[in-house]
Design a protein around this motif. Structure first.
Motif, PDB file in Angstrom:
ATOM      1  N   GLU A  76       0.825  -1.205   0.000  1.00  0.00           N
ATOM      2  CA  GLU A  76       0.000   0.000   0.000  1.00  0.00           C
ATOM      3  C   GLU A  76       0.863   1.260   0.000  1.00  0.00           C
ATOM      4  OE1 GLU A  76      -2.955  -0.184  -0.712  1.00  0.00           O
ATOM      5  OE2 GLU A  76      -3.641  -2.163  -0.088  1.00  0.00           O
ATOM      6  N   GLU A 109      -5.721   4.436  -1.921  1.00  0.00           N
ATOM      7  CA  GLU A 109      -4.436   3.837  -1.547  1.00  0.00           C
ATOM      8  C   GLU A 109      -3.820   4.550  -0.338  1.00  0.00           C
ATOM      9  OE1 GLU A 109      -4.094   1.141  -2.688  1.00  0.00           O
ATOM     10  OE2 GLU A 109      -4.619   1.012  -4.798  1.00  0.00           O
ATOM     11  N   GLU A 151      -1.822  -2.758  -9.744  1.00  0.00           N
ATOM     12  CA  GLU A 151      -3.150  -3.201  -9.315  1.00  0.00           C
ATOM     13  C   GLU A 151      -3.308  -4.716  -9.460  1.00  0.00           C
ATOM     14  OE1 GLU A 151      -4.932  -1.417  -7.620  1.00  0.00           O
ATOM     15  OE2 GLU A 151      -4.297   0.619  -8.119  1.00  0.00           O
ATOM     16  N   GLU A 181      -9.149  -3.098  -4.470  1.00  0.00           N
ATOM     17  CA  GLU A 181      -8.022  -3.205  -5.406  1.00  0.00           C
ATOM     18  C   GLU A 181      -8.486  -3.791  -6.741  1.00  0.00           C
ATOM     19  OE1 GLU A 181      -5.192  -1.918  -4.859  1.00  0.00           O
ATOM     20  OE2 GLU A 181      -5.160  -1.618  -2.695  1.00  0.00           O
TER      21      GLU A 181
END
Length: 237
Positions: A76, A109, A151, A181
């Motif tokens: 992340e 994010e 991703e 995600e």
């Protein structure tokens, strides 16, 4: 769970600067999720198993469920840093719609990153140094190709880590985040090529998203990091 620990986790989550809060669509509730995660972290502190020594200069992600959370936190951090750079210097020809969508992803994010940092507390790994030298932030193709790689990797990482998680609260958390995600991955894929959001490079013959082990994911992420991550103490497959 220790009431003091729960209050500390909640307070940490609520202290995220306003500029870094999700300002469009809120997929996470910082206080509630941090408190639940802190409860599991408290239980994990009773694990006295010995750990292997990480190589000099590397960052040890840790062991058990805490290690898996740090593993997710590292990913992340990488994604948040990337999308922050994308929005800070938009690529040539970016449309208003694209900028709005990529800003949403950045905010998600950043929210994920800040949540993990708050919930892990003193168990969190250090802030990572990134390396985006291979990305041309002025090029739409370069930015979207990198976004797609991040991703898809993030979805596969959470899917691969699921079976390594012991605490049910962590598994629930991972399921909530991987679904976000996956939405990002589908959007980025369609920005590159309309209709490719669920093609056979992302979904297998059984209609399931792909999954990767931490060792595969860390290897794929390595070129984008100056910091060296080490997962030698993570749960094994």
């Amino acid at each position: 769970m220790d009431t003091k620990l729960e209050k500390t986790a909640t307070a940490m989550a609520l202290q995220v600067p306003d500029a870094e809060r999700v300002n469009r669509r809120k997929f996470l509730s910082y206080a509630g999720m941090a408190a639940a995660t802190a409860a599991a972290l408290y239980a994990c502190k009773k694990d006295d198993n010995k750990m292997e020594t990480a190589p000099a200069g590397s960052i040890d992600l840790g062991k058990g469920d805490i290690g898996i959370l740090n593993y997710a936190y590292a990913l992340e951090q990488l994604e948040a840093a990337f999308y922050t750079a994308v929005i800070a210097s938009p690529y040539s020809g970016i449309t208003m719609a694209e900028q709005a969508l990529l800003t949403d992803i950045r905010d998600h994010e950043v929210a994920h990153r800040n949540f993990f940092k708050a919930a892990l507390g003193t168990s969190a790994i250090a802030n990572l140094e990134v390396n985006f030298s291979a990305v041309n932030f002025g090029s739409r193709d370069s930015v979207l190709a990198t976004a797609k790689a991040f991703e898809d990797l993030g979805v596969a990482a959470y899917n691969g880590a699921g079976k390594l998680i012991v605490d049910g609260n962590y598994l629930l958390l991972a399921g909530k985040i991987v679904s976000v995600e996956a939405r990002h991955a589908a959007l980025i894929r369609d920005l590159i090529s309309n209709g490719s959001f669920a093609d056979n490079t992302a979904i297998n013959a059984d209609g399931l998203d792909l999954a990767k082990a931490p060792s595969e994911v860390l290897t794929a992420a390595k070129p984008f990091l100056k910091s060296v991550l080490w997962g030698g103490n993570l749960p094994k497959q």
